[in-house]
Design a protein around this motif. Structure first.
Motif, mmCIF file in Angstrom:
data_model
loop_
_atom_site.group_PDB
_atom_site.id
_atom_site.type_symbol
_atom_site.label_atom_id
_atom_site.label_comp_id
_atom_site.label_asym_id
_atom_site.label_seq_id
_atom_site.Cartn_x
_atom_site.Cartn_y
_atom_site.Cartn_z
ATOM 1 N N ARG A 82 -8.841 14.782 3.489
ATOM 2 C CA ARG A 82 -7.800 14.287 4.393
ATOM 3 C C ARG A 82 -6.527 15.109 4.236
ATOM 4 O O ARG A 82 -5.828 15.380 5.211
ATOM 5 C CB ARG A 82 -7.544 12.803 4.106
ATOM 6 C CG ARG A 82 -6.687 12.121 5.145
ATOM 7 C CD ARG A 82 -6.703 10.626 4.979
ATOM 8 N NE ARG A 82 -6.115 10.206 3.709
ATOM 9 C CZ ARG A 82 -6.120 8.951 3.252
ATOM 10 N NH1 ARG A 82 -6.712 7.987 3.960
ATOM 11 N NH2 ARG A 82 -5.563 8.642 2.103
ATOM 12 N N ARG A 174 4.558 3.825 16.307
ATOM 13 C CA ARG A 174 4.325 4.607 15.097
ATOM 14 C C ARG A 174 3.851 6.011 15.420
ATOM 15 O O ARG A 174 4.258 6.982 14.805
ATOM 16 C CB ARG A 174 3.266 3.915 14.228
ATOM 17 C CG ARG A 174 3.115 4.510 12.837
ATOM 18 C CD ARG A 174 1.923 3.943 12.084
ATOM 19 N NE ARG A 174 0.723 4.696 12.372
ATOM 20 C CZ ARG A 174 0.313 5.771 11.691
ATOM 21 N NH1 ARG A 174 0.981 6.183 10.651
ATOM 22 N NH2 ARG A 174 -0.766 6.416 12.056
ATOM 23 N N LYS A 184 -1.425 12.198 6.978
ATOM 24 C CA LYS A 184 -0.535 11.523 6.025
ATOM 25 C C LYS A 184 0.692 12.400 5.799
ATOM 26 O O LYS A 184 0.847 13.050 4.766
ATOM 27 C CB LYS A 184 -1.299 11.267 4.720
ATOM 28 C CG LYS A 184 -1.109 9.841 4.215
ATOM 29 C CD LYS A 184 -2.074 9.489 3.123
ATOM 30 C CE LYS A 184 -1.615 8.254 2.388
ATOM 31 N NZ LYS A 184 -1.676 7.009 3.164
ATOM 32 N N TYR A 189 6.395 8.201 7.821
ATOM 33 C CA TYR A 189 6.998 7.140 7.018
ATOM 34 C C TYR A 189 8.511 7.089 7.229
ATOM 35 O O TYR A 189 9.097 6.012 7.287
ATOM 36 C CB TYR A 189 6.635 7.336 5.551
ATOM 37 C CG TYR A 189 5.241 6.814 5.267
ATOM 38 C CD1 TYR A 189 5.074 5.553 4.709
ATOM 39 C CD2 TYR A 189 4.111 7.532 5.616
ATOM 40 C CE1 TYR A 189 3.810 5.034 4.475
ATOM 41 C CE2 TYR A 189 2.840 7.024 5.399
ATOM 42 C CZ TYR A 189 2.692 5.778 4.822
ATOM 43 O OH TYR A 189 1.442 5.259 4.622
ATOM 44 N N GLU A 220 -2.346 0.038 13.752
ATOM 45 C CA GLU A 220 -2.334 -0.308 12.326
ATOM 46 C C GLU A 220 -0.941 -0.729 11.922
ATOM 47 O O GLU A 220 -0.073 -0.921 12.779
ATOM 48 C CB GLU A 220 -2.840 0.875 11.497
ATOM 49 C CG GLU A 220 -2.030 2.157 11.670
ATOM 50 C CD GLU A 220 -2.449 3.258 10.692
ATOM 51 O OE1 GLU A 220 -2.799 2.949 9.545
ATOM 52 O OE2 GLU A 220 -2.391 4.427 11.088
ATOM 53 N N GLY A 222 2.385 0.180 9.048
ATOM 54 C CA GLY A 222 2.989 1.429 8.601
ATOM 55 C C GLY A 222 2.194 2.128 7.512
ATOM 56 O O GLY A 222 2.316 3.328 7.328
ATOM 57 N N GLY A 223 1.364 1.377 6.788
ATOM 58 C CA GLY A 223 0.650 1.998 5.675
ATOM 59 C C GLY A 223 -0.718 1.428 5.396
ATOM 60 O O GLY A 223 -1.282 1.649 4.315
ATOM 61 N N ALA A 224 -1.301 0.706 6.354
ATOM 62 C CA ALA A 224 -2.633 0.133 6.126
ATOM 63 C C ALA A 224 -3.354 -0.061 7.451
ATOM 64 O O ALA A 224 -2.718 -0.313 8.480
ATOM 65 C CB ALA A 224 -2.522 -1.207 5.389
ATOM 66 N N ASN A 225 -4.677 0.052 7.430
ATOM 67 C CA ASN A 225 -5.518 -0.182 8.612
ATOM 68 C C ASN A 225 -5.873 -1.675 8.695
ATOM 69 O O ASN A 225 -5.864 -2.378 7.693
ATOM 70 C CB ASN A 225 -6.839 0.597 8.514
ATOM 71 C CG ASN A 225 -6.699 2.103 8.762
ATOM 72 O OD1 ASN A 225 -7.699 2.817 8.734
ATOM 73 N ND2 ASN A 225 -5.503 2.610 9.005
ATOM 74 N N LEU A 244 -4.370 6.421 11.010
ATOM 75 C CA LEU A 244 -4.657 7.189 9.790
ATOM 76 C C LEU A 244 -6.028 6.734 9.259
ATOM 77 O O LEU A 244 -6.230 5.540 9.032
ATOM 78 C CB LEU A 244 -3.555 6.903 8.767
ATOM 79 C CG LEU A 244 -3.381 7.753 7.508
ATOM 80 C CD1 LEU A 244 -4.404 7.435 6.435
ATOM 81 C CD2 LEU A 244 -3.360 9.238 7.782
ATOM 82 N N SER A 246 -8.109 5.506 6.960
ATOM 83 C CA SER A 246 -8.061 4.914 5.614
ATOM 84 C C SER A 246 -9.404 5.055 4.912
ATOM 85 O O SER A 246 -10.454 4.737 5.481
ATOM 86 C CB SER A 246 -7.689 3.428 5.742
ATOM 87 O OG SER A 246 -8.123 2.702 4.620
ATOM 88 N N ILE A 247 -9.354 5.496 3.665
ATOM 89 C CA ILE A 247 -10.579 5.629 2.865
ATOM 90 C C ILE A 247 -11.095 4.233 2.488
ATOM 91 O O ILE A 247 -12.298 3.992 2.456
ATOM 92 C CB ILE A 247 -10.280 6.500 1.621
ATOM 93 C CG1 ILE A 247 -9.960 7.933 2.075
ATOM 94 C CG2 ILE A 247 -11.440 6.469 0.625
ATOM 95 C CD1 ILE A 247 -9.299 8.805 1.024
ATOM 96 N N THR A 248 -10.176 3.314 2.257
ATOM 97 C CA THR A 248 -10.571 1.936 1.950
ATOM 98 C C THR A 248 -11.312 1.325 3.145
ATOM 99 O O THR A 248 -12.363 0.709 2.984
ATOM 100 C CB THR A 248 -9.319 1.088 1.629
ATOM 101 O OG1 THR A 248 -8.484 1.820 0.741
ATOM 102 C CG2 THR A 248 -9.699 -0.249 1.025
ATOM 103 N N CYS A 283 -6.033 -3.039 5.026
ATOM 104 C CA CYS A 283 -6.683 -2.355 3.915
ATOM 105 C C CYS A 283 -6.083 -0.994 3.624
ATOM 106 O O CYS A 283 -5.696 -0.242 4.517
ATOM 107 C CB CYS A 283 -8.186 -2.274 4.149
ATOM 108 S SG CYS A 283 -8.650 -1.511 5.676
ATOM 109 N N GLY A 284 -5.990 -0.724 2.332
ATOM 110 C CA GLY A 284 -5.439 0.533 1.829
ATOM 111 C C GLY A 284 -5.648 0.581 0.319
ATOM 112 O O GLY A 284 -6.025 -0.426 -0.286
ATOM 113 N N THR A 285 -5.404 1.745 -0.246
ATOM 114 C CA THR A 285 -5.649 1.952 -1.677
ATOM 115 C C THR A 285 -4.906 0.942 -2.558
ATOM 116 O O THR A 285 -5.470 0.412 -3.517
ATOM 117 C CB THR A 285 -5.221 3.385 -2.052
ATOM 118 O OG1 THR A 285 -6.109 4.279 -1.385
ATOM 119 C CG2 THR A 285 -5.289 3.634 -3.540
#
Ligand SMILES: *Cc1c(COP(=O)(O)O)cnc(C)c1O
Length: 340
Positions: A82, A174, A184, A189, A220, A222-225, A244, A246-248, A283-285
């Motif tokens: 990514r 966004r 990313k 941000y 999504e 600002g920082g999670a799907n 974005l 998301s790997i999660t 979901c996010g890391t």
């Protein structure tokens, strides 16, 4: 390995300096070998590309201790790939993917004393990033770059259980179609700060962004799907070129299908169908999944049947299965767990 004397379960999600970080410089068209350094500061020209035109991107992943005491991280190859995509879009040189994964191992080994013990809920957060370090005054890509990777121990995302959050539909956008929402980049941000502070001031935990062109589809936060669970137990997650990846979220889609036998739909999700879903999560890391109890669309409240007290039952099953895989309690798909 002697661990640092840290109160792991009371750690917050903030930066704390650790012993070593990885640094590699790009000059004359090539990356150098890179080193681990104790120097946590950066000195560069006042005219650096990153300072003038925000030429920077980043990644985020975690190292942690499994049930049987191994230090591991989760799918670092996907962060490497990514970051490659982010660099290409920002006209930055790619840090080779195999070297990225090797740097993750080096930097975690060098800070092993900060990897929280199993069961503490804490993890060692790893932050790879790259920026244009040489002077640019006319708008163009920098000629020199620095790639860095530092670590910082972070506490359990949810202290005392995962309480569902409330989010609002945001009037600011966004990501534009054909813009930079899928990478990313720091710029995504910077421009979200105004509306996240506004959301917090108004009592909301997060912003739900809609597609900028028609404002009918859910993108999504600002920082999670987003993930949604239908009343008949399907996993639905929004599809758009400006989200974005998301790997999660991608991991949860696989877990849902292969471990839980669920049907998975990756498709456009209309704002006006939210009221039909049984559960919602982000979901996010950092959190893996944060349950969403309520979405507020300009005064109209959409309350998910799972309520405001606890995670919905299907979301919980997904959460338990993915964290079980990460922590070594459940057998992982090939290549997901990388030993340090
Ligand atoms: C990092 C990020 C995510 C989550 O991605 P993960 O790989 O799961 O951590 C989601 N949305 C945005 C905008 C992000 O920057």
């Amino acid at each position: 390995m002697e661990k640092k004397n840290i109160d792991w379960s009371n750690l917050g999600f903030g930066y704390q300096v650790t012993d070593k970080r990885f640094v590699s410089n790009y000059k004359n068209g090539a990356w150098d070998d890179g080193v681990l350094t104790e120097d946590a500061t950066i000195t560069m020209t006042e005219c650096a590309g990153v300072l003038q035109y925000a030429q920077t991107c980043f990644e985020g992943l975690k190292a942690y201790t499994t049930e049987d005491g191994r230090t591991v991280c989760f799918r670092p190859d996907l962060n490497a790939s990514r970051m490659k995509d982010s660099c290409i879009r920002l006209r930055m040189p790619v840090f080779p993917e195999d070297r990225f994964v090797e740097a993750v191992k080096q930097v975690v080994r060098a800070n092993e004393a900060y990897v929280p013990p199993y069961g503490s809920g804490a993890t060692l957060y790893i932050r790879p990033y790259m920026f244009g370090s040489s002077a640019v005054i006319g708008v163009k890509p920098a000629e020199e770059y620095q790639f860095r990777m530092f670590t910082t121990p972070v506490g359990p995302y949810f202290k005392g259980g995962a309480k569902p959050i409330t989010i609002r539909v945001c009037d600011y956008d966004r990501a534009a179609p054909n813009g930079t929402g899928h990478i990313k980049a720091g710029l995504n941000y910077a421009m979200s700060l105004y509306q996240i502070v506004e959301a917090h001031d108004l009592g909301y935990d997060e912003n739900m962004y809609l597609d900028a062109a028609t404002r009918t589809y859910v993108e999504e936060t600002g920082g999670a799907n987003f993930i949604f669970i239908t009343k008949d137990g399907k996993l639905v997650t929004p599809k758009s070129d400006s989200i974005l990846p998301s790997i999660t979220r991608r991991s949860l889609m696989e877990v849902a299908e292969k471990y839980l036998g669920m049907q998975v739909e990756h498709r456009e999700v209309r704002l006006d169908e939210l009221q039909d879903f049984a559960e919602c999560g982000l979901c996010g890391t950092a959190a893996v999944i944060s349950p969403v109890g309520k979405v507020v669309d300009h005064g109209k409240e959409i309350c998910f049947p799972s309520g405001m007290e606890e995670m919905g039952p299907v979301t919980k099953k997904l959460y338990d299965t993915l964290t079980g895989i990460q922590m070594g309690r459940i057998e992982a798909p090939e290549g997901w767990i990388v030993e340090i």
